[in-house]
Write a protein that holds these residues in place. Sequence first.
Motif, PDB file in Angstrom:
ATOM      1  N   CYS A 184     -76.215   9.468 -26.904  1.00  0.00           N
ATOM      2  CA  CYS A 184     -77.652   9.202 -27.000  1.00  0.00           C
ATOM      3  C   CYS A 184     -78.224   9.347 -25.602  1.00  0.00           C
ATOM      4  O   CYS A 184     -77.774   8.710 -24.661  1.00  0.00           O
ATOM      5  N   CYS A 220     -82.725   3.497 -25.190  1.00  0.00           N
ATOM      6  CA  CYS A 220     -83.070   2.924 -26.485  1.00  0.00           C
ATOM      7  C   CYS A 220     -82.792   1.429 -26.530  1.00  0.00           C
ATOM      8  O   CYS A 220     -82.783   0.828 -27.600  1.00  0.00           O
ATOM      9  N   HIS A 256     -77.860   1.097 -24.776  1.00  0.00           N
ATOM     10  CA  HIS A 256     -78.064   2.541 -24.852  1.00  0.00           C
ATOM     11  C   HIS A 256     -76.828   3.307 -24.371  1.00  0.00           C
ATOM     12  O   HIS A 256     -76.404   4.282 -24.992  1.00  0.00           O
ATOM     13  N   HIS A 312     -84.325   7.915 -30.059  1.00  0.00           N
ATOM     14  CA  HIS A 312     -82.991   8.217 -29.555  1.00  0.00           C
ATOM     15  C   HIS A 312     -82.946   9.716 -29.292  1.00  0.00           C
ATOM     16  O   HIS A 312     -83.858  10.438 -29.669  1.00  0.00           O
ATOM     17  N   MET A 317     -74.198   3.849 -26.914  1.00  0.00           N
ATOM     18  CA  MET A 317     -74.528   4.587 -28.133  1.00  0.00           C
ATOM     19  C   MET A 317     -73.885   5.960 -28.076  1.00  0.00           C
ATOM     20  O   MET A 317     -74.522   6.978 -27.837  1.00  0.00           O
ATOM     21  N   GLU A 373     -81.657   9.152 -24.804  1.00  0.00           N
ATOM     22  CA  GLU A 373     -82.967   8.547 -24.542  1.00  0.00           C
ATOM     23  C   GLU A 373     -82.796   7.032 -24.511  1.00  0.00           C
ATOM     24  O   GLU A 373     -82.229   6.462 -25.448  1.00  0.00           O
TER      25      GLU A 373
HETATM   26 CU   LIG Z   1     -80.077   5.564 -28.602  1.00  0.00          CU
END
Ligand SMILES: [Cu+2]
Lengths: 350, 559
Positions: free
Chosen positions: A263, A267, A271, A228, A274, A265
Amino acid sequence: MKQIPAPLLTLIAGVVITLASLWLGYNHGLLPEQASEQAPLVDELFNVMMVISTALFIVVQGMIIWFMIRYRQRAGDDTDGIPVDGNLPLEALWTAIPAVLVIGIGVYSVEVFQEMGGLSPGSHPMMGHQHAAAVVAQAPSPDGQSIGGDTMPLMAMTEAEAADFDPQYGFGAGTSMMGNAPDVTVAVTGMQYAWLFNYPNSGIMTGELHIPVGKDVQLDLTAQDVIHSFWVPQFRLKQDALPGQQTGLRFRATKVGTYPVVCAELCGSYHGGMRSQVIVHTQDEYDAWLEENQVAQAETSPDVVAANLSKNSSMLPTGDFLQPYVAEMGITPEAIAHLHPPASEVDSAS
Amino acid sequence: MAQAQVPVETGVIATPAHVHEPWKWYDYFTFNIDHKVIGIQYLVLAFVFYLIGGLMAVAMRTELATADPDFISPALYNAFLTNHGTIMIFFWVVPAAIGGFGNFLVPLMVGARDMAFPKLNAIAFWLNPPAGALLLGSFFFGGAQSGWTSYPPLSAITANTAQSMWILALVLVGSSSILGSVNFLITIFFMKVPSMRWDQLPLYCWSMVATSVLALVSTPVLAAGLTLLLFDINFGTSFFKPEEGGNVVIYQHLFWFYSHPAVYLMILPIFGVMSEVIPVHARKPIFGYKAIAYSSLAICLLGLFVWVHHMFTSGTPPWMRLFFTISTLIVAVPTGVKIFSWVATLWGGKIRYTGAMLFAVGLLSMFVLGGLSGVTLGAAPFDVHVHDTYYVVAHFHYVLFGGSVFGLYAGIYHWFPKITGRMMNETWARVHFVLTFIGTNITFLPMHQLGMHGMPRRVAMYDPQFEALNKLCTFGAFVLAFSILPFLFNVIWSWSKGPKASGNPWNALTLEWTTDSPPIVENWEVLPVVTHGPYDYGMNVGLNGQVEPVEEAIAPHSS
Ligand SMILES: [Cu+2]
């Protein structure tokens, strides 16, 4: 037009382009609010690059448009253009100018990077514990249990562990913090699809980051399952949270307020959901928050915490946008409980 | 290189060209070893993939018109973003720019009858259809969902079957690229007509030298990284599994050691296309031939030492963040040399507003913006803020769509008469250009602001504060999707019904224009003799081996 001599025209054009570039470089409105000590440093670097870029952009695009119009084929003219195939001084000039510019930007970047603390991630001795260690989150995780797939067992960080945590990568003490220990240390864990914040000094575990304004804050980052990336746009700081490796961010928030934690990246499916927030308090507010939560969490058994989480209480950072997806996202009470469980309770929950 | 004047004559070249029947349509679906057939096979297959990848983009932009994930499921969204990137890079730009134009043009430009290893060349092409089938077939298993970068651990725990198919597809196209590169290098170095001096080698060929070297050095590293990942997924190894002592960051190094050069694999051949198209349609010698040729080689060399700039926020120690900041910024210098040289080529020309020229100049314009945002991304302190955000998405679409794709369009408009023997319609080319240019800027310009204000990339759902700008981007994407239509109809109509093209409709000076359109099977009945440079416009040189004087060549466009 014809009365104005060419050098004068060039001079006027130069002045106009310079002024336009300077104006745009500092009035582009492309950067969000500044809320950390690093933010103005990064912004100044960007603004300088924006000034240079604007000037180059105007000059090159201007030449393209001008040449396209001025040297277009006229009706009935099938001849070729002027057979010029090079000019050494000119070529040297347009190699040298960008070279000087990028070296300048490079040196400046290094300087900013150092001032931001980019050259000194890592060792941050713990000291000055203002709060007693709390009772939650001490028991080891039972073997063989995993969360969100093939992952490492994780539990809330203890003070001792926090002292051992040594981020190899990220941002450490900036110029203004050199030689000091951070005032607040928070262990941050990324998991699909939430951020968990753990205060080793007080044992608080929460889904939103609370920090005092103007204090030297150290975030110790790890990830539970996949990579992350912890990003607060208003702080201009980002660092990947890596499973199996220790990274960190150190900063001072400069403005009371609530800012998004994103976040950055990829994931997994959710995502984009997040997201959490960081609440920058005044010191008094922060102390009050700390006290309140320490008491609350000490009295709450982990399964109650877990149940609250799954009902999307303020503990989980899901906000409105993720509420419909909490079940699909797989943040189950079991998964949360597993993060700080007495072993027996995990068994009963699963 | 020393044997420059003594080309290795293959049997084919030594024998006088016999009259060969022109290829029938069905020959294009077979294992054919004619470099021109292979070039067309690459171009057409790549274009089909471009349409597929484009549809995925439209689906994603439709999803992003609102902040909620309400059009497609987030998992499908991730499958689309993964495969959109993979297809556009490995199944469209790379095969079209290198495989398509490279195979069709390189032998014609150096005066060879075919590539050095025709069979190997055909094998390289035929690795692509199964690779494409694997990629599309992976959608039956959910599709790979971990981005075209496929970072573990995510890629190791998500959609395992589809991810494995994705890896195999990439290894296949990687192998194809290695075979192709060897072939290009040998062809250029050993099969050039003896009468062509090294400083008369067309710049497209120089850029193919740089491209091939880069592909040869870097592709095996990607193949290695992907193979390790494949083993982690299927055979229980733990190279990248942190809980078993693996290291997730090593993969990123292996991946980017190839994939940053891959960026140059997508742009260097296009730079070559630019250097061919601009002089012809501006009727000017290229400005600074040597500077352009050397800058390709410089970019090739420097391009091998910048990969960590994709990892400034990863597990990257400070010294690397700084070293790669500097090396990345330096790449701007040779790139700038090219841009300035092309702009200077326009000066004093007699510029024809052909479809090819419009897209070439459009590229110049878009690339300036993409290059400048690239410099800002090179500076680590700023990159930390915008890494993995829409700012990066904006940047690489300016250089890859505004750059590479514009360049491919320029190349298609320029060489279509040579490839098919027919002229394209210039009016529709202009409509196509205007729509594409506007669509590109509406779609990608606002993304800079989105990223800087806090919108991460690769998200199916986002903070509602970004909705207005996203709607604008989505509108732009629809304009872009629509802009394909005039092009598609133009190609189909022109290919079947367009006016016949002469051997040299643009009065160009490079060797491919000295033969018929389309060229006969072994390119020339008698090999041409090079009597002047490839860009000697305005110098009153005759055309190489051409009987007809310049003035009598047919001017195809109404102007
Ligand atoms: Cu993430």
